[in-house]
Design an enzyme around this catalytic site. Structure first.
Site, PDB file in Angstrom:
ATOM      1  CG  HIS A   1       5.226  -9.276   5.301  1.00 33.34           C
ATOM      2  ND1 HIS A   1       4.933  -9.275   6.644  1.00 33.34           N
ATOM      3  CD2 HIS A   1       5.905  -8.127   5.073  1.00 33.34           C
ATOM      4  CE1 HIS A   1       5.405  -8.174   7.201  1.00 33.34           C
ATOM      5  NE2 HIS A   1       6.013  -7.457   6.269  1.00 33.34           N
TER       6      HIS A   1
ATOM      7  CB  ILE B   1      -0.956  -0.021   1.226  1.00 30.04           C
ATOM      8  CG1 ILE B   1      -2.178   0.828   0.980  1.00 30.04           C
ATOM      9  CG2 ILE B   1      -0.239   0.366   2.507  1.00 30.04           C
ATOM     10  CD1 ILE B   1      -3.305   0.592   1.974  1.00 30.04           C
TER      11      ILE B   1
HETATM   12  P1  AMP Z   1       6.927  -4.635   7.361  1.00 29.77           P
HETATM   13  O1  AMP Z   1       7.121  -3.206   7.822  1.00 29.77           O
HETATM   14  O2  AMP Z   1       8.164  -5.322   6.894  1.00 29.77           O
HETATM   15  O3  AMP Z   1       6.177  -5.425   8.442  1.00 29.77           O
HETATM   16  O4  AMP Z   1       5.998  -4.575   6.089  1.00 29.77           O
HETATM   17  C1  AMP Z   1       4.635  -4.332   6.165  1.00 29.77           C
HETATM   18  C2  AMP Z   1       4.232  -3.731   4.853  1.00 29.77           C
HETATM   19  O5  AMP Z   1       2.826  -3.836   4.734  1.00 29.77           O
HETATM   20  C3  AMP Z   1       4.584  -2.247   4.706  1.00 29.77           C
HETATM   21  O6  AMP Z   1       5.462  -2.080   3.587  1.00 29.77           O
HETATM   22  C4  AMP Z   1       3.233  -1.580   4.500  1.00 29.77           C
HETATM   23  O7  AMP Z   1       3.286  -0.520   3.568  1.00 29.77           O
HETATM   24  C5  AMP Z   1       2.371  -2.722   4.011  1.00 29.77           C
HETATM   25  N1  AMP Z   1       0.954  -2.604   4.264  1.00 29.77           N
HETATM   26  C6  AMP Z   1       0.344  -2.207   5.397  1.00 29.77           C
HETATM   27  N2  AMP Z   1      -0.990  -2.264   5.272  1.00 29.77           N
HETATM   28  C7  AMP Z   1      -1.247  -2.720   4.020  1.00 29.77           C
HETATM   29  C8  AMP Z   1      -2.430  -2.992   3.278  1.00 29.77           C
HETATM   30  N3  AMP Z   1      -3.638  -2.812   3.798  1.00 29.77           N
HETATM   31  N4  AMP Z   1      -2.301  -3.427   2.003  1.00 29.77           N
HETATM   32  C9  AMP Z   1      -1.082  -3.615   1.456  1.00 29.77           C
HETATM   33  N5  AMP Z   1       0.078  -3.382   2.125  1.00 29.77           N
HETATM   34  C10 AMP Z   1       0.006  -2.933   3.376  1.00 29.77           C
END
Ligand code: AMP
Ligand code: ZN
Length: 112
Positions: free
Chosen positions: A98, A31
């Site tokens: 992830h 996102i």
């Molecule tokens: P991390 O900080 O490694 O845990 O990565 C989490 C990722 O999830 C970040 O890059 C966010 O931008 C992404 N993220 C958070 N909420 C969403 C969402 N609703 N849809 C897609 N990506 C998201």
């Protein structure tokens, strides 16, 4: 794991920009992209982090890397980075395993 964001995305309770899905995984656009291509490779099974994974997850973890490679190929990425942030100190903000698949620009090394 009703309140887990990525479990809810996997269950389609929260929309995402889906790139790929199979029985064990999904790939959707981040996102807040940090590269021209920035997608997340996510197991449908809730695993809080790589550190929380067990030997039972070996096949799934291998599968996720193959999915990442196949998605990278489908997006015509021959240079890309696959990153798992583990723990707050490493930048993990969502406690569901992830892999960030990022490409489309030059990458610095080491990452910050
Ligand atoms: P991390 O900080 O490694 O845990 O990565 C989490 C990722 O999830 C970040 O890059 C966010 O931008 C992404 N993220 C958070 N909420 C969403 C969402 N609703 N849809 C897609 N990506 C998201
Ligand atoms: Zn989850």
């Amino acid at each position: 794991m009703g309140s887990c964001l990525f479990c809810r995305i996997a269950a389609k309770e929260i929309p995402s920009q889906l790139i790929f899905e199979d029985e064990r995984s999904l790939v959707f656009k981040d996102i807040s992209p940090k590269a021209p291509t920035h997608v997340l490779v996510v197991p449908k099974k809730h695993i809080a982090s790589l550190l929380s994974s067990t030997d039972e997850d070996k096949d799934l973890l291998g599968h996720l890397q193959r999915v990442a490679a196949q998605v990278a190929a489908s997006l015509n990425l021959d240079s890309f980075r696959l990153v798992a942030n583990n723990g707050r100190g490493a930048g993990q903000t969502v406690d569901h395993l992830h892999y960030h698949l990022m490409g489309g620009r030059a990458m610095q090394w080491p990452p910050g």
